[in-house]
Design a protein around this motif. Sequence first.
Motif, mmCIF file in Angstrom:
data_model
loop_
_atom_site.group_PDB
_atom_site.id
_atom_site.type_symbol
_atom_site.label_atom_id
_atom_site.label_comp_id
_atom_site.label_asym_id
_atom_site.label_seq_id
_atom_site.Cartn_x
_atom_site.Cartn_y
_atom_site.Cartn_z
ATOM 1 N N VAL A 47 -6.382 -5.346 14.768
ATOM 2 C CA VAL A 47 -5.519 -4.704 14.649
ATOM 3 C C VAL A 47 -5.999 -4.142 12.887
ATOM 4 N N CYS A 48 -6.400 -5.063 12.090
ATOM 5 C CA CYS A 48 -6.635 -5.176 11.280
ATOM 6 C C CYS A 48 -7.937 -3.904 10.718
ATOM 7 N N ILE A 49 -7.282 -3.295 9.583
ATOM 8 C CA ILE A 49 -8.817 -2.972 9.016
ATOM 9 C C ILE A 49 -9.126 -2.913 7.618
ATOM 10 N N GLY A 50 -8.769 -3.946 7.777
ATOM 11 C CA GLY A 50 -9.740 -3.939 6.498
ATOM 12 C C GLY A 50 -9.655 -3.703 5.270
ATOM 13 N N CYS A 51 -8.310 -3.258 5.015
ATOM 14 C CA CYS A 51 -8.512 -2.285 3.540
ATOM 15 C C CYS A 51 -8.095 -3.683 2.255
ATOM 16 N N GLU A 52 -8.271 -4.565 2.663
ATOM 17 C CA GLU A 52 -8.052 -5.632 1.292
ATOM 18 C C GLU A 52 -6.899 -5.897 0.839
ATOM 19 N N PHE A 53 -5.879 -5.704 0.451
ATOM 20 C CA PHE A 53 -4.719 -5.528 0.476
ATOM 21 C C PHE A 53 -3.664 -6.877 -0.011
ATOM 22 N N CYS A 54 -4.392 -7.367 1.542
ATOM 23 C CA CYS A 54 -3.446 -9.091 1.680
ATOM 24 C C CYS A 54 -4.729 -9.674 0.292
ATOM 25 N N ALA A 55 -5.730 -9.737 0.908
ATOM 26 C CA ALA A 55 -6.941 -10.786 -0.121
ATOM 27 C C ALA A 55 -6.371 -10.074 -1.329
ATOM 28 N N LYS A 112 4.100 -5.644 4.013
ATOM 29 C CA LYS A 112 3.696 -4.510 2.976
ATOM 30 C C LYS A 112 1.594 -4.379 4.165
ATOM 31 N N CYS A 113 1.664 -5.240 4.801
ATOM 32 C CA CYS A 113 0.275 -4.591 5.702
ATOM 33 C C CYS A 113 -0.024 -3.434 6.047
ATOM 34 N N PRO A 114 -0.870 -2.517 6.185
ATOM 35 C CA PRO A 114 -0.151 -0.582 6.055
ATOM 36 C C PRO A 114 -0.836 -0.801 8.016
HETATM 37 S S1 SF4 Z 1 -3.646 -6.156 4.459
HETATM 38 FE FE1 SF4 Z 1 -4.975 -7.324 4.824
HETATM 39 S S2 SF4 Z 1 -4.623 -7.711 7.701
HETATM 40 FE FE2 SF4 Z 1 -3.930 -5.841 6.734
HETATM 41 S S3 SF4 Z 1 -4.910 -4.342 7.293
HETATM 42 FE FE3 SF4 Z 1 -5.083 -4.712 5.260
HETATM 43 S S4 SF4 Z 1 -7.300 -6.508 5.140
HETATM 44 FE FE4 SF4 Z 1 -5.875 -6.145 6.853
#
Ligand code: SF4
Length: 66
Positions: A9-17, A56-58
């Motif tokens: 499911v993860c789209i690699g948006c990098e928000f969490c990291a 908040k993960c999209p």
């Molecule tokens: S917030 Fe993290 S887990 Fe969620 S989609 Fe983005 S990179 Fe993936």
Amino acid sequence: MRATVDREVCIGCEFCASTCPKVFTIKMVGEDEKSFPIEGEIPEDVLELALDIETKCPVAAIAIED
Ligand code: SF4
């Protein structure tokens, strides 16, 4: 508590990291960026932040559970 990421499911948006690098790291999986949470217990000092990121993960790919 421990974090898991559904990498289907993860789209690699990098928000969490980018928000909480103590818990989440982005790695390449083939041609895609995916989030990898730390193994084991989330450190106490970032638990509240990690729980906030979970909401908040999209794409709702993060689960934080006992
Ligand atoms: S917030 Fe993290 S887990 Fe969620 S989609 Fe983005 S990179 Fe993936």
